[in-house]
Design a protein around this motif. Structure first.
Motif, PDB file in Angstrom:
ATOM      1  N   ALA A 269      13.270  31.672  76.389  1.00 42.26           N
ATOM      2  CA  ALA A 269      14.500  31.850  77.307  1.00 42.26           C
ATOM      3  C   ALA A 269      15.051  32.840  76.969  1.00 42.26           C
ATOM      4  CB  ALA A 269      14.739  30.449  77.255  1.00 42.26           C
ATOM      5  N   LYS A 270      15.219  33.256  75.666  1.00 46.42           N
ATOM      6  CA  LYS A 270      16.049  34.814  75.421  1.00 46.42           C
ATOM      7  C   LYS A 270      15.073  35.784  75.763  1.00 46.42           C
ATOM      8  CE  LYS A 270      17.973  36.721  71.216  1.00 46.42           C
ATOM      9  NZ  LYS A 270      19.512  36.983  71.770  1.00 46.42           N
ATOM     10  N   THR A 271      15.503  36.357  76.810  1.00 50.31           N
ATOM     11  CA  THR A 271      14.466  37.563  77.371  1.00 50.31           C
ATOM     12  C   THR A 271      14.871  38.765  76.762  1.00 50.31           C
ATOM     13  OG1 THR A 271      15.890  37.662  79.283  1.00 50.31           O
ATOM     14  CG2 THR A 271      14.059  36.244  79.540  1.00 50.31           C
ATOM     15  N   HIS A 272      16.346  38.926  76.362  1.00 53.93           N
ATOM     16  CA  HIS A 272      16.886  40.123  76.054  1.00 53.93           C
ATOM     17  C   HIS A 272      17.245  40.103  74.613  1.00 53.93           C
ATOM     18  CE1 HIS A 272      16.678  40.977  80.525  1.00 53.93           C
ATOM     19  NE2 HIS A 272      16.776  42.426  80.240  1.00 53.93           N
ATOM     20  N   SER A 273      17.274  40.979  73.888  1.00 48.17           N
ATOM     21  CA  SER A 273      18.014  40.685  72.305  1.00 48.17           C
ATOM     22  C   SER A 273      19.384  40.794  72.467  1.00 48.17           C
ATOM     23  CB  SER A 273      17.593  42.163  71.703  1.00 48.17           C
ATOM     24  OG  SER A 273      18.373  43.394  72.135  1.00 48.17           O
ATOM     25  N   GLY A 274      20.127  40.003  71.349  1.00 45.48           N
ATOM     26  CA  GLY A 274      21.773  40.176  71.314  1.00 45.48           C
ATOM     27  C   GLY A 274      22.036  41.670  71.381  1.00 45.48           C
ATOM     28  N   ILE A 275      21.252  42.504  70.759  1.00 48.12           N
ATOM     29  CA  ILE A 275      21.769  43.900  71.033  1.00 48.12           C
ATOM     30  C   ILE A 275      21.809  44.351  72.288  1.00 48.12           C
ATOM     31  CG2 ILE A 275      21.351  46.230  70.122  1.00 48.12           C
ATOM     32  CD1 ILE A 275      18.899  44.617  68.385  1.00 48.12           C
ATOM     33  N   TRP A 276      21.072  44.052  73.322  1.00 47.63           N
ATOM     34  CA  TRP A 276      21.267  44.303  74.587  1.00 47.63           C
ATOM     35  C   TRP A 276      22.344  43.505  75.229  1.00 47.63           C
ATOM     36  CZ3 TRP A 276      21.498  41.004  78.723  1.00 47.63           C
ATOM     37  CH2 TRP A 276      21.312  41.767  80.005  1.00 47.63           C
ATOM     38  N   ARG A 277      22.676  42.267  74.644  1.00 47.60           N
ATOM     39  CA  ARG A 277      23.431  41.423  75.201  1.00 47.60           C
ATOM     40  C   ARG A 277      24.822  41.976  74.776  1.00 47.60           C
ATOM     41  NH1 ARG A 277      23.948  36.637  77.581  1.00 47.60           N
ATOM     42  NH2 ARG A 277      25.838  35.482  77.514  1.00 47.60           N
ATOM     43  N   ASP A 278      25.247  42.441  73.458  1.00 47.98           N
ATOM     44  CA  ASP A 278      26.432  43.367  73.154  1.00 47.98           C
ATOM     45  C   ASP A 278      26.759  44.290  73.770  1.00 47.98           C
ATOM     46  OD1 ASP A 278      26.824  41.438  71.188  1.00 47.98           O
ATOM     47  OD2 ASP A 278      25.865  42.784  69.733  1.00 47.98           O
ATOM     48  N   LEU A 279      25.620  45.256  74.317  1.00 42.56           N
ATOM     49  CA  LEU A 279      25.807  46.409  75.194  1.00 42.56           C
ATOM     50  C   LEU A 279      26.132  46.206  76.794  1.00 42.56           C
ATOM     51  CD1 LEU A 279      23.120  48.646  73.747  1.00 42.56           C
ATOM     52  CD2 LEU A 279      25.581  48.833  73.305  1.00 42.56           C
TER      53      LEU A 279
END
Length: 339
Positions: A269-279
């Protein structure tokens, strides 16, 4: 079950899930976080864990660093890699004599922690499950994945067994290992690919599945695995990542490995990385310097060509500073130095 509370410093995606699961199982925990609203939610209405793995709410004792008192013999550090030094400044006065710190983080933060408090007071930890901090009091638990714990010198000790037992509450297949550096360097290779996916607006799976960009991912993984070999480490694979394929630059084996990673990430369910989320969502600095930037420094020290890693770090900085938008074209721009 020990009455000595476990201090969890950083109640975000990783630390919040660990704390909620341990408390739910009857372990005494105390949470520390720098977001006052998150702290207030945890100790009043509770921390809500949601998603396909498990949904529950757990009230947790919690403090901001300024409110915390006392000393603890068991501390799990679960902050972003680039906050490690600042967290240690606040944490060390609360570490009991003879106590230890477990690094439940991304990167090679055990090196930083051991330099501050000694390797004898540091326990290595590797986590790869998918999670996101959504808002105060809410964390998404997207999928189960590999978890490992081990001493930095490879010994199997009673305290490593104790930490392994704790993490097994969260992940029943958690591994007690004599090669924690192998897991951590494997995660560095895998992490370099995730940073590359964050250059784009695509999901992790969609970005890694693009055939026109496979050469970039192959080169990034190869550079990290070459550095691991220079450091004398044998990286370990997990959740589809095959360190040896990337080290040998075997394109057929790399493609097979990446296809497995794509399949693994399609199920979360976490489709994108935490890095992507930060950006893209939180509009804040990523862990790129603390995690990947260190690879550039090690490349210089070992005389290893890490030009692809260095360029990716520059592109992440461009996005952080608002000079470039996230785009698949950024990965395309890396192709000339990867072929």
């Amino acid at each position: 079950m020990s009455d000595d509370p476990i201090l969890i410093w950083g109640a975000g995606a990783i630390g919040g899930i660990i704390g909620a699961y341990l408390a739910r199982a009857g372990h005494a925990v105390h949470m520390v976080d720098i977001v006052p609203e998150h702290v207030e939610a945890m100790r009043t209405s509770g921390l809500h864990i949601e998603g396909p793995v498990k949904t529950f709410t757990q009230v947790l004792p919690a403090s901001t660093p300024q409110e915390l008192t006392g000393r603890y013999s068991r501390i799990i550090l679960a902050v972003k890699a680039h906050i490690t030094e600042a967290a240690l400044d606040m944490l060390i006065p609360h570490l009991a004599e003879g106590g230890y710190v477990v690094s439940a983080q991304n990167g090679l933060n055990e090196r930083t922690i051991a330099a501050r408090i000694g390797a004898e007071n540091t326990v290595g930890c590797f986590v790869n499950y998918g999670a996101d901090w959504l808002e105060p009091g809410r964390i998404l638990f997207g999928n189960r994945a590999a978890v490992a714990v081990g001493e930095l010198d490879g010994q199997i000790t009673d305290r490593a067994r104790d930490v392994h037992a704790l993490l097994s509450v969260l992940e029943p297949e958690a591994v007690l290992t004599d090669n924690i550096w192998g897991y951590l360097w494997g995660k560095m290779g895998y992490g370099s690919l995730l940073f590359c996916t964050a250059l784009t607006p695509d999901s992790m799976s969609d970005a890694m599945a693009r055939p026109e960009h496979r050469e970039v991912y192959a080169r990034l993984g190869h550079e990290v695995m070459t550095l691991a070999a220079a450091e004398g480490v044998t990286p370990l694979g997990f959740n589809g990542f095959d360190p040896d394929a990337f080290r040998r630059a075997d394109r057929a084996a790399i493609d097979a490995s990446m296809d497995k990673m794509v399949a693994h990430n399609r199920k979360t369910a976490k489709t994108h990385s935490g890095i992507w989320r930060d950006l893209a969502v939180r509009k804040r600095r990523t862990e790129v310097d603390a995690q990947i930037g260190i690879m550039v420094e090690l490349g210089r020290a070992h005389g290893v060509d890490v030009s692809a890693i260095a360029r990716m770090v520059e592109l992440i900085h461009d996005i952080e500073e608002g000079r470039r938008p996230q785009s698949a074209e950024l990965v395309t721009e890396m192709l000339p130095i990867c072929t």
